[in-house]
Design a protein around this motif. Structure first.
Motif, PDB file in Angstrom:
ATOM      1  N   LEU A   1       0.823  -1.204   0.000  1.00  0.00           N
ATOM      2  CA  LEU A   1       0.000   0.000   0.000  1.00  0.00           C
ATOM      3  C   LEU A   1       0.860   1.258   0.000  1.00  0.00           C
ATOM      4  CD1 LEU A   1      -2.816   1.286   0.166  1.00  0.00           C
ATOM      5  CD2 LEU A   1      -2.639   1.131   2.671  1.00  0.00           C
TER       6      LEU A   1
ATOM      7  N   SER B   1       2.151   1.854  -3.430  1.00  0.00           N
ATOM      8  CA  SER B   1       1.123   2.325  -4.359  1.00  0.00           C
ATOM      9  C   SER B   1       0.735   3.780  -4.103  1.00  0.00           C
ATOM     10  CB  SER B   1      -0.115   1.429  -4.260  1.00  0.00           C
ATOM     11  OG  SER B   1      -0.816   1.643  -3.048  1.00  0.00           O
TER      12      SER B   1
ATOM     13  N   ILE C   1      -5.621  -3.448  -1.873  1.00  0.00           N
ATOM     14  CA  ILE C   1      -4.920  -2.200  -2.186  1.00  0.00           C
ATOM     15  C   ILE C   1      -5.770  -1.343  -3.120  1.00  0.00           C
ATOM     16  CG2 ILE C   1      -2.796  -1.198  -3.092  1.00  0.00           C
ATOM     17  CD1 ILE C   1      -2.498  -2.968  -0.554  1.00  0.00           C
TER      18      ILE C   1
ATOM     19  N   VAL D   1      -8.571   0.602  -1.409  1.00  0.00           N
ATOM     20  CA  VAL D   1      -8.161   1.893  -0.838  1.00  0.00           C
ATOM     21  C   VAL D   1      -8.137   2.965  -1.916  1.00  0.00           C
ATOM     22  CG1 VAL D   1      -6.285   3.125   0.310  1.00  0.00           C
ATOM     23  CG2 VAL D   1      -6.849   0.784   1.008  1.00  0.00           C
ATOM     24  N   HIS D   2      -7.580   2.625  -3.080  1.00  0.00           N
ATOM     25  CA  HIS D   2      -7.496   3.603  -4.166  1.00  0.00           C
ATOM     26  C   HIS D   2      -8.885   3.970  -4.686  1.00  0.00           C
ATOM     27  CE1 HIS D   2      -3.129   3.969  -5.025  1.00  0.00           C
ATOM     28  NE2 HIS D   2      -3.083   2.815  -4.373  1.00  0.00           N
TER      29      HIS D   2
END
Length: 426
Positions: free
Chosen positions: A10, A13, A117, A120-121
């Motif tokens: 994370l 990213s 991940i 979250v984005h």
């Protein structure tokens, strides 16, 4: 699942966003260190569990070595920009080297770790999207810098709509694969909702090539799924229509946003004076000038996105959209060889997809192969391979297409075992 491992991924990213907010480009290097820590936290492939072709990874590492040597020479003779060289190296060469060193087994685990991940984005993108952003000061202070330079109305998180769309394509593929191949009710339901979210966000990115990749993955899943899973997989696309129809009514989106979406469909269908090919025509021609000007290559970051603000300084012409011609322009003959190798990966993807269709490989292999073909096609007119995080996901996918043929699990094996590798700490 090891939460510390996911935190490393994370952090990697999110590094571009952290660098923007802090105004410190050194955080890009912190992100790369986090990616290295993530790969080191993964266990090596078990005996017989790494169907690898080592020469492919050696070819990638040889290309990276050439790129680094070329960059050093060009900097030494003073005909390259040091900042864009650093950006090109960090965003393209280093992630490529890391994935090649990690190998297909660890890369496959990375793909399995993408959905949380990507979640979250996706949530970050939705809360900073101007059309849906709550009127909260903190979100304005975060959202405005992160979306700077992003085309109006395109959904994006920390690296623009193109990188975001690549993350959504990969996350949608993995989530849909987990849905159609798991027998656990809760797990299947969770993966279905994630797939719907990623499909919705991929649509709002307004990246036309990503739309085609998402549609292709969905179609293959529907064809290969069995029984009830086929119906629910088909329902993902049907469910996408609901928020598309309801959200504009609920939040009162402006008419020109709807016109923007309509224009994207029009150019995709070729019904506009400025279609996909016409928009990229100059990029396709610039490579001819670049090869003539410097056959050895102009060096990392000297032709692509890194020079968008200041322009090339090596005598070349920019190639902002189109990975293959950027590679040839920046790396010369070595770039041409890598382009040929990348396209050869599409042949492996087709082969694995056909094997999965005949029951010789798990369905997940067919979906990963389809996503790979989609991103390889997207690279014709966009810059997938030089975007932070999207670059790593692309190479992790692509590397799966070079694995040796594997014997599919016995029918008595659980569906979970048929999807993606699981290390001991999962």
């Amino acid at each position: 699942m090891n939460p510390m491992r996911l935190l490393w991924l994370l952090l990697y990213s999110l590094a571009p966003g952290l660098a923007k907010l802090a105004g410190n480009d050194a955080l890009f290097a912190v992100g790369l260190a986090a990616l290295a820590a993530y790969f080191l936290a993964l266990e090596p492939a078990p005996a017989g569990g790494n169907p690898d072709r080592p020469w492919v990874r050696l070819a990638l590492l040889a290309f990276v070595a050439y790129g680094l040597a070329l960059g050093a020479v060009l900097l030494g003779v003073g005909i390259a920009d040091s900042r864009t060289m650093a950006v090109g190296t960090a965003s393209f060469l280093i992630p490529l080297a890391m994935v090649a060193l990690a190998g297909p087994w660890r890369a496959r685990i990375l793909l399995r770790d993408v959905p949380p991940i990507a979640l979250v984005h996706a949530l970050l993108a939705l809360v900073i999207y101007p059309a849906t952003r709550p009127d909260i000061g903190l979100l304005h202070r975060i959202g405005d810098p992160l979306l700077e330079g992003t085309f109006a109305f395109r959904l994006a998180s920390v690296s623009g709509s193109l990188a975001f769309s690549v993350v959504m394509v990969v996350a949608f593929t993995v989530s849909l694969a987990l849905h159609v191949q798991t027998s656990e009710g809760r797990r299947a339901a969770a993966s279905w909702w994630l797939a719907l979210l990623f499909l919705f966000c991929g649509f709002l990115s307004l990246q036309r090539a990503a739309w085609l990749a998402l549609l292709l993955v969905w179609a293959v899943a529907v064809v290969l799924a069995r029984g009830a899973r086929r119906r629910t997989a088909a329902g993902v696309l049907g469910a996408l229509l609901l928020p598309i129809l309801v959200v504009p009514l609920a939040i009162g989106l402006p008419d020109y946003l709807e016109q923007t979406v309509a224009d994207r469909f029009e150019t995709l269908a070729g019904g506009s004076d400025s279609g996909l090919v016409e928009e990229r025509a100059d990029q396709w021609l610039n490579v001819l000038h670049n090869v003539h000007a410097m056959a050895s290559g102009h060096g990392p970051g000297q032709i692509g996105q890194a020079v968008r603000e200041r322009g090339p300084v090596t005598g070349g012409l920019p190639v902002f959209d189109g990975d293959y011609f950027r590679l040839v322009s920046e790396y010369g003959v070595a770039g041409l060889a890598l382009t040929a190798l990348m396209l050869a990966g599409a042949v492996g993807a087709v082969r694995r997809g056909v094997q999965a269709a005949h029951g010789q490989q798990p369905i997940v292999d067919a979906l990963l192969a389809t996503a790979t073909i989609g991103l390889l096609a997207q690279a014709l007119g966009t810059n997938v391979t030089e975007l932070y995080f999207a670059n790593t996901l692309f190479w992790a996918l692509w590397l799966q297409m070079w694995g040796r043929d594997r014997t599919p699990p016995a029918p008595a094996a659980t569906m979970r075992q048929q999807t993606l590798p699981r290390s001991a700490d999962v």
